[in-house]
Scaffold this active site. Structure first.
Site, PDB file in Angstrom:
ATOM      1  N   ASP A 318       0.939  -1.154  -0.149  1.00 54.61           N
ATOM      2  CA  ASP A 318       0.172   0.087   0.116  1.00 54.61           C
ATOM      3  C   ASP A 318       0.768   1.320   0.017  1.00 54.61           C
ATOM      4  O   ASP A 318       1.712   1.443   0.806  1.00 54.61           O
ATOM      5  CB  ASP A 318      -0.930  -0.013   1.215  1.00 54.61           C
ATOM      6  CG  ASP A 318      -2.000   0.970   1.371  1.00 54.61           C
ATOM      7  OD1 ASP A 318      -1.687   2.050   0.538  1.00 54.61           O
ATOM      8  OD2 ASP A 318      -3.087   0.957   1.719  1.00 54.61           O
ATOM      9  N   HIS A 347      -4.080   0.687  -2.325  1.00 58.40           N
ATOM     10  CA  HIS A 347      -4.858   1.319  -1.459  1.00 58.40           C
ATOM     11  C   HIS A 347      -6.361   1.382  -1.679  1.00 58.40           C
ATOM     12  O   HIS A 347      -6.663   1.717  -2.836  1.00 58.40           O
ATOM     13  CB  HIS A 347      -4.267   2.840  -1.106  1.00 58.40           C
ATOM     14  CG  HIS A 347      -4.778   3.621  -0.173  1.00 58.40           C
ATOM     15  ND1 HIS A 347      -4.794   3.173   1.281  1.00 58.40           N
ATOM     16  CD2 HIS A 347      -5.665   4.480  -0.068  1.00 58.40           C
ATOM     17  CE1 HIS A 347      -5.549   4.060   2.083  1.00 58.40           C
ATOM     18  NE2 HIS A 347      -5.961   4.892   1.066  1.00 58.40           N
TER      19      HIS A 347
END
Length: 383
Positions: A318, A347
């Site tokens: 992420d 994300h």
């Protein structure tokens, strides 16, 4: 003549072999790669139930090879809403002199029961009902009644007071949850937060403690360290995209907001989220410094008081909620807090194709179904 014909047939044979080889190489099966989820939690009866009986970790994340990169996944989450029709019915609710919008997902052929669980969804920072439409559609198919909570001014709703709600302020969410609970008093109420929406959900759960009216919650791609450090780690391309979207919202409501903030300065000079938060939210809440603002809005400030089962889903790659900020010790200490990590997913994405099908959505619903089943069969779930 026969020799030429033989060469032609041989060439055609090689072309066909090459075609089928390339086809097998670029097939979805060949391009997909299994990424196994990993559970981080304290050993408990609840965790055993979710893993063994409900198969929480049974389904791997299987994105095509070309969609595996963290930035590709993150951009898919930002700009690729799910395909197909998404039907929502809007309801406006008055809260503390302001207005918030609730978008109830509706499906003409839906076969919901009167006691079907209600799924309250908290979108990402600039998200709306469309951005979580895939989750709502899947939840509806699995017997939930989804509703999306739009913070003040978000989701193209009305803004009647010169105040936007920060993600760490759960006051409006508490009013909404109380309203839904009164409207459906005998129906289980659960929540799912996405990205920055997790901060609102975490804040509500922490402040409410054992009096929480949510039975279970899931946080997809939460950021656990909302401080200056987080602002410095956010990729610039993502930060600029979000800032443009936030500034567009300010322009829409300029007639109301110009009374409390310097709109010209914010739009022309604020090009980091830290500057935006200071010149917008700090001014609206009457807070002098950025550090004070984030101390009051830190989603983990009351994590010790969370009393309901919570699942967090994070990807190691992420680019926004970086894995170094994940408090693994918290999940290893509290039996009701569980964490699932994946090596990839970006994300707020976890897309397995470009049509918007997210692995995290199915996992979130599996967790919630397992918790509701466990609660109904166990008198003391936390043992």
């Amino acid at each position: 003549m026969k020799g030429c014909l033989g060469y032609i047939l041989t060439l055609c044979s090689w072309v066909l072999r090459l075609f089928y080889s390339v086809r097998r190489l670029w097939s979805p099966e060949a391009l997909a790669c299994d990424i196994l989820p990993k559970l981080h939690s304290r050993e408990s009866t609840l965790a055993k139930h979710l893993v063994r009986r409900r198969g929480l970790l049974n389904r791997p994340f299987r994105p095509p090879f070309l969609l595996r990169g963290p930035f590709v996944q993150t951009l898919l989450g930002l700009f690729c809403p799910p395909l197909g029709d998404l039907n929502f019915e809007r309801e406006y609710l008055h809260v503390d002199k302001g207005i918030v919008a609730l978008d109830w997902y509706t499906e003409p052929d839906s076969k919901l029961r009167r006691n079907s669980p209600i799924l309250l969804v908290f979108p990402r920072l600039t998200g709306d009902a469309l951005s979580v439409g895939g989750l709502c559609r899947l939840a509806n198919k699995r017997g939930f009644r989804p509703v999306v909570f739009n913070r003040r001014g978000h989701g193209m709703s009305f803004l009647t007071t010169p105040k936007l709600t920060s993600t760490g302020d759960p006051n409006d969410a508490r009013e909404v949850i109380g309203y839904i609970f009164e409207k459906y008093p005998y129906v289980p109420l659960v929540g799912v937060g996405v990205g920055a929406g997790c901060a609102t959900l975490f804040s509500y759960l922490g402040e409410s403690g054992s009096s929480s009216q949510l039975k279970a919650a899931v946080c997809i791609s939460p950021s656990y360290d909302n401080t200056i450090k987080l602002c410095e780690q956010i990729p610039k391309f993502y930060e600029l995209i979000v800032l443009v979207q936030l500034k567009a919202m300010l322009i829409v409501y300029w007639k109301v907001l110009h009374k409390v903030i310097d709109l010209k300065a914010v739009i022309l000079k604020c090009w980091t989220l830290k500057e935006f938060d200071f010149h917008v939210y700090c001014k609206m809440y009457g807070i002098a410094t950025f550090d004070t603002f984030w101390q009051r809005n830190d989603p983990m400030r009351d994590v010790d008081d969370i009393a309901v089962p919570v699942l967090c889903v994070n990807s190691v790659d992420d680019p926004v909620s970086v894995h170094e900020n994940i408090p693994l010790d918290v999940f290893r200490y509290y039996p009701n807090l569980l964490l699932v990590t994946l090596a990839a997913g970006g994300h707020c994405s976890f897309h397995e194709n470009v049509t918007g099908d997210s692995w995290a959505n199915g996992t979130a619903l599996t967790f919630i179904e397992g918790v509701l089943e466990f609660i109904s069969n166990s008198r003391y779930w936390y043992k």
